[in-house]
Design a protein around this motif. Sequence first.
Motif, PDB file in Angstrom:
ATOM      1  N   ARG A   1      -3.029   3.906 -73.012  1.00  0.00           N
ATOM      2  CA  ARG A   1      -2.595   4.321 -71.676  1.00  0.00           C
ATOM      3  C   ARG A   1      -2.260   3.080 -70.861  1.00  0.00           C
ATOM      4  NH1 ARG A   1      -7.308   8.043 -69.375  1.00  0.00           N
ATOM      5  NH2 ARG A   1      -5.789   8.423 -67.692  1.00  0.00           N
ATOM      6  N   ARG A   2      -1.486   3.277 -69.800  1.00  0.00           N
ATOM      7  CA  ARG A   2      -1.173   2.167 -68.909  1.00  0.00           C
ATOM      8  C   ARG A   2      -2.376   1.863 -68.024  1.00  0.00           C
ATOM      9  NH1 ARG A   2       3.901   3.281 -65.406  1.00  0.00           N
ATOM     10  NH2 ARG A   2       2.583   5.055 -64.839  1.00  0.00           N
ATOM     11  N   VAL A   3      -2.525   0.591 -67.643  1.00  0.00           N
ATOM     12  CA  VAL A   3      -3.633   0.191 -66.780  1.00  0.00           C
ATOM     13  C   VAL A   3      -3.612   0.971 -65.473  1.00  0.00           C
ATOM     14  CG1 VAL A   3      -4.571  -1.708 -65.392  1.00  0.00           C
ATOM     15  CG2 VAL A   3      -3.897  -2.120 -67.761  1.00  0.00           C
ATOM     16  N   ILE A   4      -2.418   1.158 -64.882  1.00  0.00           N
ATOM     17  CA  ILE A   4      -2.336   1.850 -63.598  1.00  0.00           C
ATOM     18  C   ILE A   4      -2.764   3.302 -63.727  1.00  0.00           C
ATOM     19  CG2 ILE A   4       0.128   2.325 -63.947  1.00  0.00           C
ATOM     20  CD1 ILE A   4      -1.792   1.907 -60.597  1.00  0.00           C
ATOM     21  N   ASP A   5      -2.448   3.951 -64.860  1.00  0.00           N
ATOM     22  CA  ASP A   5      -2.859   5.343 -65.058  1.00  0.00           C
ATOM     23  C   ASP A   5      -4.370   5.441 -65.187  1.00  0.00           C
ATOM     24  OD1 ASP A   5      -0.226   6.196 -64.997  1.00  0.00           O
ATOM     25  OD2 ASP A   5       0.025   6.017 -67.169  1.00  0.00           O
ATOM     26  N   LEU A   6      -4.950   4.497 -65.885  1.00  0.00           N
ATOM     27  CA  LEU A   6      -6.402   4.484 -66.043  1.00  0.00           C
ATOM     28  C   LEU A   6      -7.075   4.168 -64.703  1.00  0.00           C
ATOM     29  CD1 LEU A   6      -8.058   5.019 -68.580  1.00  0.00           C
ATOM     30  CD2 LEU A   6      -8.355   2.548 -68.834  1.00  0.00           C
ATOM     31  N   ALA A   7      -6.478   3.250 -63.933  1.00  0.00           N
ATOM     32  CA  ALA A   7      -7.021   2.902 -62.616  1.00  0.00           C
ATOM     33  C   ALA A   7      -7.002   4.107 -61.682  1.00  0.00           C
ATOM     34  CB  ALA A   7      -6.238   1.745 -62.015  1.00  0.00           C
ATOM     35  N   ARG A   8      -5.924   4.893 -61.743  1.00  0.00           N
ATOM     36  CA  ARG A   8      -5.851   6.102 -60.915  1.00  0.00           C
ATOM     37  C   ARG A   8      -6.974   7.073 -61.288  1.00  0.00           C
ATOM     38  NH1 ARG A   8       0.036   5.973 -61.800  1.00  0.00           N
ATOM     39  NH2 ARG A   8       1.033   5.137 -59.916  1.00  0.00           N
ATOM     40  N   ALA A   9      -7.203   7.219 -62.586  1.00  0.00           N
ATOM     41  CA  ALA A   9      -8.255   8.123 -63.040  1.00  0.00           C
ATOM     42  C   ALA A   9      -9.620   7.665 -62.533  1.00  0.00           C
ATOM     43  CB  ALA A   9      -8.252   8.194 -64.569  1.00  0.00           C
ATOM     44  N   VAL A  10      -9.872   6.360 -62.606  1.00  0.00           N
ATOM     45  CA  VAL A  10     -11.147   5.825 -62.121  1.00  0.00           C
ATOM     46  C   VAL A  10     -11.271   6.026 -60.614  1.00  0.00           C
ATOM     47  CG1 VAL A  10     -12.504   3.712 -61.799  1.00  0.00           C
ATOM     48  CG2 VAL A  10     -11.359   4.138 -63.981  1.00  0.00           C
ATOM     49  N   ALA A  11     -10.191   5.744 -59.884  1.00  0.00           N
ATOM     50  CA  ALA A  11     -10.205   5.890 -58.427  1.00  0.00           C
ATOM     51  C   ALA A  11     -10.408   7.339 -58.009  1.00  0.00           C
ATOM     52  CB  ALA A  11      -8.917   5.347 -57.836  1.00  0.00           C
ATOM     53  N   GLU A  12      -9.987   8.276 -58.864  1.00  0.00           N
ATOM     54  CA  GLU A  12     -10.142   9.703 -58.565  1.00  0.00           C
ATOM     55  C   GLU A  12     -11.500  10.242 -58.993  1.00  0.00           C
ATOM     56  OE1 GLU A  12      -6.842  11.436 -60.550  1.00  0.00           O
ATOM     57  OE2 GLU A  12      -5.354  10.687 -59.090  1.00  0.00           O
ATOM     58  N   GLY A  13     -12.351   9.348 -59.540  1.00  0.00           N
ATOM     59  CA  GLY A  13     -13.717   9.763 -59.847  1.00  0.00           C
ATOM     60  C   GLY A  13     -14.026   9.957 -61.310  1.00  0.00           C
ATOM     61  N   HIS A  14     -13.059   9.734 -62.186  1.00  0.00           N
ATOM     62  CA  HIS A  14     -13.326   9.889 -63.617  1.00  0.00           C
ATOM     63  C   HIS A  14     -14.009   8.624 -64.150  1.00  0.00           C
ATOM     64  CE1 HIS A  14     -10.890  13.506 -63.724  1.00  0.00           C
ATOM     65  NE2 HIS A  14      -9.970  12.859 -63.025  1.00  0.00           N
ATOM     66  N   ALA A  15     -15.011   8.826 -65.012  1.00  0.00           N
ATOM     67  CA  ALA A  15     -15.748   7.678 -65.549  1.00  0.00           C
ATOM     68  C   ALA A  15     -14.923   6.985 -66.622  1.00  0.00           C
ATOM     69  CB  ALA A  15     -17.077   8.140 -66.126  1.00  0.00           C
ATOM     70  N   LEU A  16     -14.823   5.650 -66.498  1.00  0.00           N
ATOM     71  CA  LEU A  16     -14.151   4.874 -67.536  1.00  0.00           C
ATOM     72  C   LEU A  16     -15.098   4.652 -68.697  1.00  0.00           C
ATOM     73  CD1 LEU A  16     -11.813   3.134 -68.572  1.00  0.00           C
ATOM     74  CD2 LEU A  16     -12.786   1.215 -67.314  1.00  0.00           C
ATOM     75  N   LEU A  17     -16.294   4.186 -68.377  1.00  0.00           N
ATOM     76  CA  LEU A  17     -17.356   3.969 -69.340  1.00  0.00           C
ATOM     77  C   LEU A  17     -18.659   4.462 -68.710  1.00  0.00           C
ATOM     78  CD1 LEU A  17     -16.488   0.316 -70.416  1.00  0.00           C
ATOM     79  CD2 LEU A  17     -16.162   2.356 -71.805  1.00  0.00           C
ATOM     80  N   PRO A  18     -19.647   4.829 -69.476  1.00  0.00           N
ATOM     81  CA  PRO A  18     -20.922   5.231 -68.868  1.00  0.00           C
ATOM     82  C   PRO A  18     -21.579   4.043 -68.172  1.00  0.00           C
ATOM     83  CG  PRO A  18     -21.135   4.992 -71.254  1.00  0.00           C
ATOM     84  CD  PRO A  18     -19.678   4.896 -70.952  1.00  0.00           C
ATOM     85  N   ARG A  19     -22.460   4.312 -67.221  1.00  0.00           N
ATOM     86  CA  ARG A  19     -23.203   3.239 -66.556  1.00  0.00           C
ATOM     87  C   ARG A  19     -24.044   2.507 -67.590  1.00  0.00           C
ATOM     88  NH1 ARG A  19     -23.461   3.785 -60.951  1.00  0.00           N
ATOM     89  NH2 ARG A  19     -22.735   5.805 -60.166  1.00  0.00           N
ATOM     90  N   ARG A  20     -24.370   1.286 -67.268  1.00  0.00           N
ATOM     91  CA  ARG A  20     -25.153   0.482 -68.224  1.00  0.00           C
ATOM     92  C   ARG A  20     -26.478   1.148 -68.537  1.00  0.00           C
ATOM     93  NH1 ARG A  20     -24.286  -6.024 -67.294  1.00  0.00           N
ATOM     94  NH2 ARG A  20     -22.111  -6.029 -68.008  1.00  0.00           N
ATOM     95  N   SER A  21     -27.100   1.772 -67.530  1.00  0.00           N
ATOM     96  CA  SER A  21     -28.369   2.455 -67.760  1.00  0.00           C
ATOM     97  C   SER A  21     -28.198   3.606 -68.737  1.00  0.00           C
ATOM     98  CB  SER A  21     -28.943   2.996 -66.443  1.00  0.00           C
ATOM     99  OG  SER A  21     -28.015   3.889 -65.841  1.00  0.00           O
TER     100      SER A  21
END
Length: 205
Positions: free
Chosen positions: A181-201
């Motif tokens: 995927r494009r970086v900008i598409d992934l950035a939009r998903a993250v900005a909209e609340g979708h998790a990119l990766l789980p939290r470290r915990s």
Amino acid sequence: MADQTTSTGLRILTADEDEETLRETGELLAQLGHTVCARAVTVRAAAEHIASEDPDLSVVAVDDDDEHALELIEEIGEFARGPVVALLGEHRAEFVSAAAERGIDAFARPSFLEEVQGAIELAMRRHGERAQLTEQVEQLESALERRGTIERAKGILMERHGVDEHQAFELLRQQARRSNRRVIDLARAVAEGHALLPRRSEETA
């Protein structure tokens, strides 16, 4: 659309309250190598022809009814994709000023062929410059929007994963590569609340 550099062979909408003037205007434009794709006497007809024909340029001939001519210019200027040229028998500063406010790009006297062609070329050039400027502004706005989205996504990842700005961008870049995927598409998903990766915990749970 016709070549805007040479402004020849244009498809032109002509408008005027007088049918005879429209015929004469068509003959004049034919001498200059252009084609009249539609003629309009009323404002409504002008709007319909704009929608159906999508002319390269519109020419409004001005006879006795200045107000009707101004209404035609305003309607065409509002909805047509191409520029508008007014043809009037003599230079009348008051009318030209009012017509400029309504949307003409140039004007000329129909009895002078070279003057008419010059006005057409000027109108097409001005229109092209405006279109280019609009495109540049839209590109700049789009670039600023993309940058803002990426910055927001980086901030979310920095907080979520406890990383610095550079590492946050690397997370975006690496995940984009893995997911094709494009970086900008992934950035939009993250900005909209979708998790990119789980939290470290969550990663160590």
